[in-house]
Write a protein that holds these residues in place. Structure first.
Motif, PDB file in Angstrom:
ATOM      1  N   LEU A  32     -68.146  37.754  24.743  1.00  0.00           N
ATOM      2  CA  LEU A  32     -66.961  38.603  24.896  1.00  0.00           C
ATOM      3  C   LEU A  32     -65.766  38.031  24.133  1.00  0.00           C
ATOM      4  CD1 LEU A  32     -67.337  39.423  28.686  1.00  0.00           C
ATOM      5  CD2 LEU A  32     -67.542  41.051  26.799  1.00  0.00           C
ATOM      6  N   LYS A  33     -65.623  36.711  24.134  1.00  0.00           N
ATOM      7  CA  LYS A  33     -64.516  36.071  23.420  1.00  0.00           C
ATOM      8  C   LYS A  33     -64.651  36.212  21.908  1.00  0.00           C
ATOM      9  CE  LYS A  33     -63.284  32.671  26.900  1.00  0.00           C
ATOM     10  NZ  LYS A  33     -63.186  31.249  27.242  1.00  0.00           N
ATOM     11  N   ASN A  34     -65.882  36.403  21.432  1.00  0.00           N
ATOM     12  CA  ASN A  34     -66.134  36.455  19.993  1.00  0.00           C
ATOM     13  C   ASN A  34     -66.284  37.865  19.436  1.00  0.00           C
ATOM     14  OD1 ASN A  34     -66.477  33.633  18.762  1.00  0.00           O
ATOM     15  ND2 ASN A  34     -67.489  33.499  20.746  1.00  0.00           N
ATOM     16  N   LEU A  35     -66.195  38.873  20.277  1.00  0.00           N
ATOM     17  CA  LEU A  35     -66.292  40.241  19.768  1.00  0.00           C
ATOM     18  C   LEU A  35     -65.104  40.548  18.872  1.00  0.00           C
ATOM     19  CD1 LEU A  35     -67.450  42.158  22.966  1.00  0.00           C
ATOM     20  CD2 LEU A  35     -68.832  41.589  20.964  1.00  0.00           C
ATOM     21  N   THR A  36     -65.329  41.373  17.897  1.00  0.00           N
ATOM     22  CA  THR A  36     -64.231  41.769  17.003  1.00  0.00           C
ATOM     23  C   THR A  36     -63.656  43.096  17.488  1.00  0.00           C
ATOM     24  OG1 THR A  36     -65.609  43.066  15.503  1.00  0.00           O
ATOM     25  CG2 THR A  36     -65.447  40.683  15.066  1.00  0.00           C
ATOM     26  N   SER A  37     -62.632  43.545  16.799  1.00  0.00           N
ATOM     27  CA  SER A  37     -62.014  44.833  17.157  1.00  0.00           C
ATOM     28  C   SER A  37     -62.941  46.010  16.872  1.00  0.00           C
ATOM     29  CB  SER A  37     -60.687  45.006  16.424  1.00  0.00           C
ATOM     30  OG  SER A  37     -60.902  44.966  15.025  1.00  0.00           O
ATOM     31  N   ASN A  38     -64.067  45.774  16.200  1.00  0.00           N
ATOM     32  CA  ASN A  38     -65.045  46.850  15.963  1.00  0.00           C
ATOM     33  C   ASN A  38     -65.687  47.309  17.268  1.00  0.00           C
ATOM     34  OD1 ASN A  38     -64.587  46.694  13.255  1.00  0.00           O
ATOM     35  ND2 ASN A  38     -66.502  45.658  12.759  1.00  0.00           N
ATOM     36  N   THR A  39     -65.744  46.413  18.256  1.00  0.00           N
ATOM     37  CA  THR A  39     -66.360  46.778  19.532  1.00  0.00           C
ATOM     38  C   THR A  39     -65.381  47.654  20.297  1.00  0.00           C
ATOM     39  OG1 THR A  39     -67.569  44.691  19.555  1.00  0.00           O
ATOM     40  CG2 THR A  39     -67.465  45.914  21.615  1.00  0.00           C
ATOM     41  N   THR A  40     -65.713  48.933  20.397  1.00  0.00           N
ATOM     42  CA  THR A  40     -64.811  49.902  21.020  1.00  0.00           C
ATOM     43  C   THR A  40     -65.287  50.348  22.396  1.00  0.00           C
ATOM     44  OG1 THR A  40     -65.946  51.709  19.895  1.00  0.00           O
ATOM     45  CG2 THR A  40     -64.000  50.770  18.804  1.00  0.00           C
ATOM     46  N   TYR A  41     -66.524  50.005  22.770  1.00  0.00           N
ATOM     47  CA  TYR A  41     -67.054  50.453  24.061  1.00  0.00           C
ATOM     48  C   TYR A  41     -67.959  49.371  24.627  1.00  0.00           C
ATOM     49  CZ  TYR A  41     -69.826  52.903  27.537  1.00  0.00           C
ATOM     50  OH  TYR A  41     -70.449  53.256  28.712  1.00  0.00           O
ATOM     51  N   ILE A  42     -67.800  49.129  25.938  1.00  0.00           N
ATOM     52  CA  ILE A  42     -68.689  48.197  26.621  1.00  0.00           C
ATOM     53  C   ILE A  42     -69.089  48.782  27.971  1.00  0.00           C
ATOM     54  CG2 ILE A  42     -66.824  46.866  27.701  1.00  0.00           C
ATOM     55  CD1 ILE A  42     -68.650  44.353  27.145  1.00  0.00           C
ATOM     56  N   LEU A  43     -70.345  48.579  28.323  1.00  0.00           N
ATOM     57  CA  LEU A  43     -70.871  48.955  29.636  1.00  0.00           C
ATOM     58  C   LEU A  43     -71.414  47.688  30.278  1.00  0.00           C
ATOM     59  CD1 LEU A  43     -71.929  50.872  31.867  1.00  0.00           C
ATOM     60  CD2 LEU A  43     -73.958  51.221  30.468  1.00  0.00           C
ATOM     61  N   ILE A  44     -70.950  47.419  31.484  1.00  0.00           N
ATOM     62  CA  ILE A  44     -71.393  46.249  32.256  1.00  0.00           C
ATOM     63  C   ILE A  44     -72.139  46.752  33.475  1.00  0.00           C
ATOM     64  CG2 ILE A  44     -70.665  44.176  33.496  1.00  0.00           C
ATOM     65  CD1 ILE A  44     -69.694  44.078  30.620  1.00  0.00           C
ATOM     66  N   LEU A  45     -73.352  46.254  33.682  1.00  0.00           N
ATOM     67  CA  LEU A  45     -74.122  46.565  34.891  1.00  0.00           C
ATOM     68  C   LEU A  45     -74.055  45.340  35.789  1.00  0.00           C
ATOM     69  CD1 LEU A  45     -75.951  48.481  36.431  1.00  0.00           C
ATOM     70  CD2 LEU A  45     -77.883  47.534  35.181  1.00  0.00           C
ATOM     71  N   THR A  46     -73.361  45.460  36.937  1.00  0.00           N
ATOM     72  CA  THR A  46     -73.087  44.323  37.806  1.00  0.00           C
ATOM     73  C   THR A  46     -73.339  44.653  39.273  1.00  0.00           C
ATOM     74  OG1 THR A  46     -71.348  42.803  38.557  1.00  0.00           O
ATOM     75  CG2 THR A  46     -70.630  44.979  37.842  1.00  0.00           C
ATOM     76  N   ASN A  47     -73.653  43.629  40.064  1.00  0.00           N
ATOM     77  CA  ASN A  47     -73.796  43.838  41.512  1.00  0.00           C
ATOM     78  C   ASN A  47     -72.475  43.595  42.248  1.00  0.00           C
ATOM     79  OD1 ASN A  47     -73.573  40.981  41.970  1.00  0.00           O
ATOM     80  ND2 ASN A  47     -75.798  40.729  41.841  1.00  0.00           N
ATOM     81  N   MET A  48     -71.448  43.137  41.540  1.00  0.00           N
ATOM     82  CA  MET A  48     -70.097  42.878  42.076  1.00  0.00           C
ATOM     83  C   MET A  48     -70.084  41.930  43.273  1.00  0.00           C
ATOM     84  SD  MET A  48     -67.819  43.909  40.049  1.00  0.00           S
ATOM     85  CE  MET A  48     -66.391  43.511  41.047  1.00  0.00           C
ATOM     86  N   SER A  49     -71.047  41.034  43.334  1.00  0.00           N
ATOM     87  CA  SER A  49     -71.067  40.034  44.399  1.00  0.00           C
ATOM     88  C   SER A  49     -70.007  38.968  44.164  1.00  0.00           C
ATOM     89  CB  SER A  49     -72.447  39.380  44.472  1.00  0.00           C
ATOM     90  OG  SER A  49     -72.757  38.764  43.234  1.00  0.00           O
ATOM     91  N   ILE A  50     -69.531  38.887  42.922  1.00  0.00           N
ATOM     92  CA  ILE A  50     -68.456  37.960  42.572  1.00  0.00           C
ATOM     93  C   ILE A  50     -67.433  38.727  41.743  1.00  0.00           C
ATOM     94  CG2 ILE A  50     -69.940  35.917  42.607  1.00  0.00           C
ATOM     95  CD1 ILE A  50     -69.897  36.005  39.527  1.00  0.00           C
ATOM     96  N   PHE A  51     -66.270  38.117  41.566  1.00  0.00           N
ATOM     97  CA  PHE A  51     -65.260  38.673  40.674  1.00  0.00           C
ATOM     98  C   PHE A  51     -64.800  37.549  39.757  1.00  0.00           C
ATOM     99  CE2 PHE A  51     -61.072  39.923  39.216  1.00  0.00           C
ATOM    100  CZ  PHE A  51     -61.300  41.234  38.827  1.00  0.00           C
TER     101      PHE A  51
END
Length: 176
Positions: free
Chosen positions: A105-124
């Motif tokens: 995530l820290k190395n993505l460039t501005s070309n990345t315009t969309y992200i989908l995260i699949l998480t169980n949200m057991s942590i934040f």
């Protein structure tokens, strides 16, 4: 396969042609859900080893060993090809527990315009979501199977009140 394509493009030093990537880099997870197996849950994988339950032949033991992620060299090769991808989907295991995803995530460039995260949200994981928030369009898919004890009984390790609190934190984080 996608991996062979990555290696082929790396070998000739050509920019990766991929615009959309789904990455399930590690099975590191804090749950043992009834619908999962050792490929998607390090906790189940470890339990299988402890009970001498036979594992599918196609599992690479180094990949799942001790809830660790795969070889960082392989990850860096992947990173070099997808850091400019337009659409990215991160799954796991639990993406917030996979340290390589924070690096990605820290190395993505501005070309990345969309992200989908699949998480169980057991942590934040604040550092994780700080990086996610830099992307123009974000979808977060929370994997639950009911509420309260119904979710907890299907997702071993789940504490519904904690998930509910983390969902509230997530909403506040992106509203604020």
């Amino acid at each position: 396969s996608l991996r062979k394509d990555f290696l082929r493009y790396e070998a000739v030093n050509v920019k990766s042609p991929y615009t959309s990537v789904e990455l399930a880099y590690s099975n590191k997870c804090n749950f043992a859900c009834v619908m999962c197996d050792g490929k998607t849950s390090s906790r189940i994988y470890k339990d299988n080893l402890n009970y001498n339950k036979p594992l599918p032949e196609n599992l690479e033991s180094k990949f799942y060993e001790d809830q660790q992620s795969p070889d960082i060299t392989k990850f860096n090769n992947i990173l070099s090809h997808i850091k400019e991808v337009e659409h990215l989907k991160l799954t796991g295991g639990e993406p917030q527990l996979i340290p390589e995803y924070l690096k990605l995530l820290k190395n993505l460039t501005s070309n990345t315009t969309y992200i989908l995260i699949l998480t169980n949200m057991s942590i934040f994981n604040v550092k994780f979501f700080n990086e996610v928030s830099k992307i123009k369009s974000i979808s977060i898919s929370i994997s639950i199977d009911g509420v309260g004890i119904y979710n907890d009984s299907l997702r071993i390790g789940s504490i519904w009140k904690k998930i509910e609190a983390n969902i509230d934190r997530l909403i506040s984080f992106f509203k604020g």
